[in-house]
Design a protein around this motif. Structure first.
Motif, short mmCIF file in Angstrom:
data_model
loop_
_atom_site.label_atom_id
_atom_site.label_comp_id
_atom_site.label_asym_id
_atom_site.label_seq_id
_atom_site.Cartn_x
_atom_site.Cartn_y
_atom_site.Cartn_z
N GLN A 183 0.87 -1.19 0.00
CA GLN A 183 0.00 0.00 0.00
C GLN A 183 0.90 1.23 0.00
O GLN A 183 1.59 1.50 0.98
CB GLN A 183 -0.92 0.00 1.23
CG GLN A 183 -1.98 1.09 1.19
CD GLN A 183 -2.89 1.03 2.39
OE1 GLN A 183 -2.45 0.77 3.52
NE2 GLN A 183 -4.18 1.24 2.17
N ASP A 184 0.87 1.95 -1.10
CA ASP A 184 1.76 3.10 -1.27
C ASP A 184 0.99 4.36 -0.87
O ASP A 184 0.13 4.84 -1.61
CB ASP A 184 2.22 3.18 -2.73
CG ASP A 184 3.35 4.19 -2.92
OD1 ASP A 184 3.51 5.07 -2.06
OD2 ASP A 184 4.07 4.09 -3.93
N THR A 185 1.31 4.90 0.31
CA THR A 185 0.65 6.11 0.78
C THR A 185 1.71 7.14 1.18
O THR A 185 2.87 6.80 1.43
CB THR A 185 -0.23 5.83 2.01
OG1 THR A 185 0.61 5.42 3.10
CG2 THR A 185 -1.26 4.74 1.72
N ALA A 186 1.29 8.39 1.25
CA ALA A 186 2.21 9.45 1.64
C ALA A 186 2.74 9.23 3.05
O ALA A 186 3.94 9.40 3.32
CB ALA A 186 1.53 10.82 1.54
N ASP A 187 1.86 8.83 3.98
CA ASP A 187 2.30 8.60 5.35
C ASP A 187 3.34 7.50 5.42
O ASP A 187 4.31 7.58 6.19
CB ASP A 187 1.11 8.23 6.24
CG ASP A 187 0.41 9.47 6.80
OD1 ASP A 187 1.00 10.57 6.70
OD2 ASP A 187 -0.70 9.33 7.33
N ALA A 188 3.13 6.45 4.62
CA ALA A 188 4.10 5.35 4.63
C ALA A 188 5.45 5.81 4.10
O ALA A 188 6.51 5.39 4.58
CB ALA A 188 3.57 4.18 3.80
N ARG A 189 5.42 6.68 3.10
CA ARG A 189 6.69 7.18 2.55
C ARG A 189 7.41 8.10 3.55
O ARG A 189 8.64 8.09 3.63
CB ARG A 189 6.44 7.91 1.23
CG ARG A 189 6.07 6.96 0.10
CD ARG A 189 6.18 7.58 -1.27
NE ARG A 189 6.00 6.56 -2.30
CZ ARG A 189 6.97 5.77 -2.74
NH1 ARG A 189 8.20 5.90 -2.27
NH2 ARG A 189 6.73 4.87 -3.65
N VAL A 190 6.64 8.86 4.31
CA VAL A 190 7.28 9.69 5.34
C VAL A 190 7.88 8.79 6.43
O VAL A 190 8.98 9.04 6.92
CB VAL A 190 6.29 10.71 5.94
CG1 VAL A 190 6.96 11.49 7.07
CG2 VAL A 190 5.80 11.67 4.86
N ASP A 191 7.15 7.73 6.80
CA ASP A 191 7.71 6.77 7.77
C ASP A 191 9.04 6.22 7.25
O ASP A 191 10.00 6.09 8.00
CB ASP A 191 6.73 5.63 8.00
CG ASP A 191 5.54 6.03 8.85
OD1 ASP A 191 5.55 7.14 9.40
OD2 ASP A 191 4.59 5.22 8.96
N LEU A 192 9.06 5.87 5.97
CA LEU A 192 10.30 5.36 5.37
C LEU A 192 11.40 6.40 5.45
O LEU A 192 12.55 6.08 5.79
CB LEU A 192 10.05 4.96 3.92
CG LEU A 192 11.29 4.59 3.09
CD1 LEU A 192 12.04 3.42 3.72
CD2 LEU A 192 10.90 4.27 1.65
N SER A 193 11.06 7.66 5.18
CA SER A 193 12.10 8.71 5.21
C SER A 193 12.65 8.89 6.63
O SER A 193 13.84 9.16 6.80
CB SER A 193 11.53 10.03 4.68
OG SER A 193 10.62 10.61 5.60
N ILE A 194 11.80 8.72 7.64
CA ILE A 194 12.27 8.81 9.03
C ILE A 194 13.29 7.71 9.31
O ILE A 194 14.35 7.94 9.90
CB ILE A 194 11.08 8.72 10.00
CG1 ILE A 194 10.22 9.99 9.90
CG2 ILE A 194 11.56 8.51 11.43
CD1 ILE A 194 8.93 9.93 10.68
N ALA A 195 12.96 6.49 8.86
CA ALA A 195 13.90 5.38 9.05
C ALA A 195 15.19 5.61 8.28
O ALA A 195 16.29 5.31 8.77
CB ALA A 195 13.24 4.08 8.62
N GLN A 196 15.06 6.13 7.06
CA GLN A 196 16.25 6.39 6.26
C GLN A 196 17.15 7.43 6.92
O GLN A 196 18.38 7.27 6.97
CB GLN A 196 15.85 6.86 4.86
CG GLN A 196 15.24 5.75 4.00
CD GLN A 196 14.59 6.28 2.75
OE1 GLN A 196 14.12 7.42 2.71
NE2 GLN A 196 14.52 5.45 1.71
N LEU A 197 16.54 8.47 7.45
CA LEU A 197 17.32 9.50 8.12
C LEU A 197 18.00 8.96 9.37
O LEU A 197 19.18 9.21 9.62
CB LEU A 197 16.41 10.68 8.47
CG LEU A 197 17.08 11.92 9.07
CD1 LEU A 197 18.21 12.43 8.18
CD2 LEU A 197 16.05 13.02 9.30
N ALA A 198 17.24 8.18 10.15
CA ALA A 198 17.82 7.60 11.36
C ALA A 198 18.94 6.63 11.02
O ALA A 198 19.91 6.51 11.76
CB ALA A 198 16.73 6.87 12.15
N GLY A 199 18.82 5.95 9.89
CA GLY A 199 19.82 4.98 9.47
C GLY A 199 20.96 5.57 8.67
O GLY A 199 21.80 4.82 8.14
#
Length: 807
Positions: free
Chosen positions: A125-141
């Motif tokens: 399920q491709d949603t804007a909220d899911a992409r922001v969640d991904l960006s948070i993980a990417q930034l943390a990582g």
């Protein structure tokens, strides 16, 4: 300007389970600021905490409620029997559950796994909220560029997304693009003007911009914060931290002094002021700095960082008893910090206490782990002293391992292009306080980390959890949530796979079943469904793996499962397992057109000819088509019952006198029976109908050899090679005949071709070495003789054809 050892330790040693600043209404004494929110340990930049609720992944209670609702919908869809609805509802359920698993991995500081989980969620399920969640993980990582890309794409579609705006601002800040960070963070602050953390981030970006206008704006931000939240010591400590990170040490000192004026007991303030004093004096200890560290301990005796830095100072001055007192306190406060153990070990070594030194140095090495570059690879000092201790105690082999590691780390120091005071001091072993200081100023810029390549469903290892700041109770709660989410994901993916299989979309079904098994392989019927789908797709190794589990878990399983399991083993040439799987099928299985043949063949390959004959007899009694009789005849040859083989081929010919290869295989049976004239008759009969059958031509040539008709045999071998130049046995037989006729040079090309095509057959190399020796090529002959001997020693020669040529 460099930052002292305790500065980066501070965020590790003391963290609060909540972000933000609050004050006690009675005493107005602030709670501690800390670098990150333990409950959402989402970012690694120094002095930062993760965003407030609007910029975080969905709160767990809210997500749990949504998960429960989606579970109920998925159960209802399953009951409806509508495959399309089952797939649609379970895709949503899987996406949410994967995002929740991603959030757990963020809590555990397992950033690569979190990234992989959010990426997998987007496939459902491709949603804007899911992409922001991904960006948070990417930034943390540490994948800053990816985080910028994800949030930019979200904002391109929805410029009003506050979460994406805030994460983008953080990412630009982390990447060192301070002007863009400030632009994004201004928008976030405008939307949430009372958000303290956003105000701090904006001030950080502005101060790092280094322009007078930006600095003035940052001061306005500080004033706005103070007006909103009160003029507290804790706020001034934070302001000072931001100034210090931006390189404005005088401004930092001013803020720390303001904090002290408001509350001398405010946590950290004396420590940070002491650091500022050190930095202003090129990291040389001063009375003023030391006084500040003692003041910190006056109010907070167990403070890790103040104890640590006083310990390092005393160690540098060789005041070992004083140093050990402080270092032992710092080690107790933060046992995961390796430098306390390192200095305790170095102190003990300097005093000749080798037993204590070895214990402490080993702890330093273990807690350092893979972070060997910290403080200019100063852990190499532990390896050096460990090597000396081990050498002096007679453990030379272990000593050399440690000394080799010390040399490796020293080479890395020498290769470094950083020439700060800390590097010089550490390399010289001078023992200055700077030697324990990170080489470079902690930067907001971060190099992108490597692309993770892992299974998102894999459980975390102890190494994966090494960076986690969760307490034991929090880890226990996370494990409980993970157990539940694993079951949800497995059931959801299994239901999806079942619906896809009903729609005959077997590739998609197999993928979902395998993902389900990765999460929890104990879901009911998962092993059965996965095995069946893999079988339909002819993925026999996977089919065998899961069908075996299905049958083992249900001894009274459907006969179809036993049959598929046996056929999967058979396809993988696991004949023993195939025969065992077929056994429960009994006579019904023996008479089955597919199972009966495979079962008998498997037994024959296992040399169980008695049981193979029984199964094949039952198979033949129920399967009488010409093709099935041909299969039975060939199996009878393999079993060694040539009479029954010939009978089967003759029965097949009665049904179809022109059946291709029936006479050829009848000739094979006669040849194995060594009834040469009968074999020649059948091969010739086959060639009368199919004159280009190269196998019949070759076998007829071989039979002519046995009938002492060499001229006819040679002609047939040459005809075989004319039709099929790479026919190895024809090359061998023709080369051997020519060698026996004394035509040595003519024989060699044929024997060389045979050796190339049959490299593992000893008899070929034997004949070739004979030809080389007769031709005077001794070195070549000896080489081939060695090859022959090696193969012979390994196993008995196998025949080049049915009937087995000999040398």
């Amino acid at each position: 300007m460099t930052s002292p050892p305790g500065a980066s330790a501070r965020a590790t040693a003391k963290r609060s389970p909540r972000g933000g600043v609050s004050t006690d209404s009675a005493s107005r004494r602030p709670r501690k600021f800390r670098a990150a929110c333990v409950a959402l340990a989402l970012i690694a930049a120094p002095l930062f905490r993760w965003p407030s609720a609007a910029a975080q992944p969905a709160a767990v209670p809210t997500a749990q409620k949504k998960l429960h609702q989606l579970e109920e919908r998925a159960i209802a869809a399953r009951s409806s029997g509508d495959p399309a609805q089952v797939i649609a509802d379970n895709r949503q359920l899987t996406a949410v559950a994967l995002r929740m698993m991603g959030q757990l991995r963020l809590l555990e500081s397992a950033y690569p796994q979190a990234i992989a989980l959010y990426q997998r969620a987007l496939t459902f399920q491709d949603t804007a909220d899911a992409r922001v969640d991904l960006s948070i993980a990417q930034l943390a990582g540490g994948r800053v560029t990816d985080a910028i890309h994800e949030t930019s794409s979200v904002l391109a579609a929805d410029p009003s997304s506050l979460r994406a705006t805030e994460v983008l601002g953080r990412a630009y800040l982390r990447n060192g693009d301070f002007a863009k960070a400030a632009d994004a963070l201004r928008k976030a602050v405008a939307a949430r003007p009372r958000d303290l953390e956003l105000q701090f981030l904006l001030a950080t970006a502005l101060l790092h911009s280094q322009s007078p206008a930006a600095k003035q704006e940052a001061q306005a931000v500080f004033q706005r914060i103070a007006s909103l939240h009160g003029n507290t010591a804790a706020l001034h400590v934070r302001f000072g931290q931001i100034d210090r990170e931006a390189g404005d040490m005088p401004a930092a000192e001013e803020q720390f002094r303001k904090a002290i004026a408001l509350d001398r007991s405010s946590p950290d303030v004396h420590y940070y002021l002491g650091l500022a004093e050190l930095a202003s004096n090129d990291w040389k200890p001063t009375d003023a700095a030391v006084q500040q560290f003692h003041e910190e301990l006056k109010y907070h005796p167990d403070d890790f960082a103040a104890n640590y830095i006083l310990g390092v100072m005393a160690s540098t001055d060789r005041q070992y008893a004083v140093a050990d007192k402080y270092l032992q306190r710092s080690a107790k406060a933060n046992p995961a910090w390796p430098d306390s153990w390192l200095y305790l070990g170095l102190n003990a070594y300097a005093q000749g206490d080798m037993k204590t030194a070895e214990t402490m140095l080993r702890k330093a090495i273990v807690t350092t782990g893979s972070d060997e570059s910290r403080s200019n690879y100063q852990i190499r000092r532990a390896y050096i002293d460990m090597g000396r201790i081990l050498s002096q105690s007679g453990r030379q082999q272990e000593a050399e391992t440690y000394l080799a590691k010390a040399r490796e780390l020293q080479n890395k120091v020498m290769q470094s292009d950083q020439q700060s005071l800390a590097a010089v001091a550490a390399a010289s072993g001078a023992g200055s306080i700077a030697a324990a200081v990170p080489l470079a100023k902690p930067s907001l810029a971060g190099k992108d980390a490597a692309e993770p390549n892992m299974d998102p469903a894999a459980p975390l290892s102890p190494e994966d959890l090494a960076g986690s700041t969760l307490s034991s109770a929090q880890r226990s709660e996370a494990q409980s949530q993970e157990k539940n989410l694993r079951l949800v994901l497995a059931q959801s993916l299994s239901d999806m796979g079942t619906a896809e299989a009903i729609q005959k979309n077997f590739p998609a079904a197999l993928e979902d079943f395998q993902q389900a098994a990765a999460w929890n392989d104990a879901v009911p019927r998962l092993a059965t469904n996965l095995g069946q789908v893999a079988f339909r797709l002819k993925d026999y190794p996977v089919a065998a793996q899961w069908l075996a589990r299905a049958v083992a878990g249900n001894p009274s399983a459907q006969p179809a499962l036993d049959a598929m399991l046996g056929m999967s083993y058979y396809a993988g040439e696991q004949f023993k397992q195939a025969a065992q799987a077929f056994q429960p099928l009994g006579e019904r299985g023996m008479k089955d057109p597919a199972v009966g043949y495979m079962w008998s063949d498997a037994l024959a390959r296992l040399q169980d000819m008695k049981q193979a004959s029984a199964v094949l007899s039952a198979y033949q009694s129920a399967n009488s088509s010409e093709e099935q009789r041909m299969l039975a005849g060939r199996l009878w040859i393999q079993i060694g019952d040539y009479g029954r083989a010939i009978a089967a081929f003759q029965q097949a010919l009665q049904g179809d006198p022109n059946l291709r290869q029936a006479r050829y295989f009848e000739g094979e049976a006669y040849m194995h029976w060594e009834r040469w004239p009968d074999a020649a008759r059948e091969f010739q009969a086959e060639l009368d109908r199919f004159p280009q059958d190269v196998n019949a031509i070759y076998d007829l040539g071989y039979v002519d050899l046995r009938l002492s008709k060499p001229s006819e045999a040679e002609a047939l071998f040459r005809k075989t090679l004319a039709l099929q130049p790479e026919y190895a046995n024809a090359d061998y037989q023709l080369g051997k005949m020519l060698l026996e006729q004394g035509k040595v040079q003519d024989s060699i090309p044929y024997l060389e071709a045979a050796a190339r095509l049959l490299p593992d057959q000893d008899y070929v190399h034997y004949q070739l070495q004979k030809a080389y020796r007769k031709a005077g090529r001794t070195a070549d002959a000896n080489r081939e003789l060695k090859v022959y001997s090696a193969i012979k020693a390994k196993s008995h020669a196998t025949a080049g054809m049915s009937g087995g040529p000999s040398h």
